[in-house]
Scaffold this motif. Structure first.
Motif, mmCIF file in Angstrom:
data_model
loop_
_atom_site.group_PDB
_atom_site.id
_atom_site.type_symbol
_atom_site.label_atom_id
_atom_site.label_comp_id
_atom_site.label_asym_id
_atom_site.label_seq_id
_atom_site.Cartn_x
_atom_site.Cartn_y
_atom_site.Cartn_z
ATOM 1 N N ILE A 285 41.241 60.967 -0.024
ATOM 2 C CA ILE A 285 40.834 61.391 -0.363
ATOM 3 C C ILE A 285 38.694 60.996 0.453
ATOM 4 C CG2 ILE A 285 38.969 60.809 -2.379
ATOM 5 C CD1 ILE A 285 41.614 60.488 -4.729
ATOM 6 N N GLU B 86 36.170 68.988 3.102
ATOM 7 C CA GLU B 86 37.334 68.997 2.288
ATOM 8 C C GLU B 86 36.736 69.130 0.822
ATOM 9 O OE1 GLU B 86 41.324 69.038 3.325
ATOM 10 O OE2 GLU B 86 40.144 68.205 5.301
ATOM 11 N N THR B 87 36.879 69.273 -0.318
ATOM 12 C CA THR B 87 37.234 69.303 -1.354
ATOM 13 C C THR B 87 38.828 68.848 -1.956
ATOM 14 O OG1 THR B 87 35.669 70.686 -1.518
ATOM 15 C CG2 THR B 87 36.985 70.571 -3.854
ATOM 16 N N VAL B 88 38.727 67.746 -2.561
ATOM 17 C CA VAL B 88 39.822 67.533 -3.574
ATOM 18 C C VAL B 88 39.348 67.739 -4.644
ATOM 19 C CG1 VAL B 88 41.483 65.354 -3.589
ATOM 20 C CG2 VAL B 88 40.132 64.863 -1.555
ATOM 21 N N GLN B 89 41.352 68.224 -5.454
ATOM 22 C CA GLN B 89 40.441 68.614 -6.287
ATOM 23 C C GLN B 89 42.254 68.051 -7.481
ATOM 24 O OE1 GLN B 89 41.167 73.057 -6.066
ATOM 25 N NE2 GLN B 89 38.904 73.056 -6.547
ATOM 26 N N LEU B 90 42.051 67.155 -8.353
ATOM 27 C CA LEU B 90 43.257 66.844 -8.722
ATOM 28 C C LEU B 90 43.160 67.664 -10.768
ATOM 29 C CD1 LEU B 90 42.826 63.027 -7.904
ATOM 30 C CD2 LEU B 90 43.768 64.706 -7.227
ATOM 31 N N VAL B 91 43.886 68.312 -10.555
ATOM 32 C CA VAL B 91 44.004 68.851 -11.778
ATOM 33 C C VAL B 91 44.262 68.247 -13.363
ATOM 34 C CG1 VAL B 91 45.325 71.265 -13.193
ATOM 35 C CG2 VAL B 91 44.741 70.870 -10.915
ATOM 36 N N SER C 22 37.685 66.258 -9.311
ATOM 37 C CA SER C 22 37.212 67.097 -7.830
ATOM 38 C C SER C 22 35.856 66.595 -7.251
ATOM 39 C CB SER C 22 37.112 68.835 -8.022
ATOM 40 O OG SER C 22 35.828 68.938 -8.480
ATOM 41 N N SER D 83 34.029 66.541 -3.837
ATOM 42 C CA SER D 83 33.301 67.351 -2.544
ATOM 43 C C SER D 83 32.114 66.749 -1.623
ATOM 44 C CB SER D 83 32.888 67.975 -3.282
ATOM 45 O OG SER D 83 32.143 68.588 -4.350
ATOM 46 N N THR E 170 33.001 65.957 -9.845
ATOM 47 C CA THR E 170 33.148 66.883 -10.954
ATOM 48 C C THR E 170 34.067 66.565 -12.644
ATOM 49 O OG1 THR E 170 31.852 68.158 -9.842
ATOM 50 C CG2 THR E 170 32.914 69.035 -12.188
ATOM 51 N N GLY F 76 36.819 67.390 -14.814
ATOM 52 C CA GLY F 76 37.920 68.124 -14.880
ATOM 53 C C GLY F 76 37.480 68.830 -16.724
#
Length: 92
Positions: free
Chosen positions: A32, A40-45, A49, A51, A80, A82
C-alpha cells in the motif's frame, strides 16, 4: 489498537501463527505504501481507499510571535472510508 494488537487479533481470527500473520500484515502495508508513494490509488472495496493528495503552500501565523511564516506545499496521504465501513460506524 496498535500494530501488535492487530497482529494478535488477525492471527486469532484466521488461526495462523502470529509470526506468519505479522509478515503478511507488514507485506500488505509495504505494498500500500509503495503504491500510494508512486501516485496510485489503492481501493479496498467495502473498507476504503488510500490516495495521494496535495496541500498547497500557505501563509500562517506563529502563535508565539504573531509574525507571518510560510508553510511549503506538501504531498499527503488521504484515506476515504468506503460505504460499508461508514454504515458500520452509524450502527455502532
Amino acid at each position: 489498537m496498535n500494530k501488535q494488537e492487530l497482529i494478535d487479533a488477525v492471527a486469532a481470527d484466521v488461526g495462523e501463527s502470529k509470526a506468519a500473520t505479522g509478515e503478511t500484515i507488514q507485506a500488505v502495508l509495504a505494498v500500500i505504501t509503495r503504491a500510494v508513494t508512486e501516485g496510485e490509488t489503492v481501493q479496498l472495496v467495502g473498507f476504503g481507499s488510500f490516495s495521494q493528495g496535495q496541500r498547497a503552500a500557505r501563509t500562517a501565523r506563529n502563535p508565539l510571535t504573531g509574525g507571518e511564516m510560510q508553510i511549503a506545499a506538501a504531498k499527503t496521504v488521504k484515506f476515504t472510508a468506503g460505504k460499508a465501513f461508514k454504515l458500520r460506524l452509524e450502527v455502532a
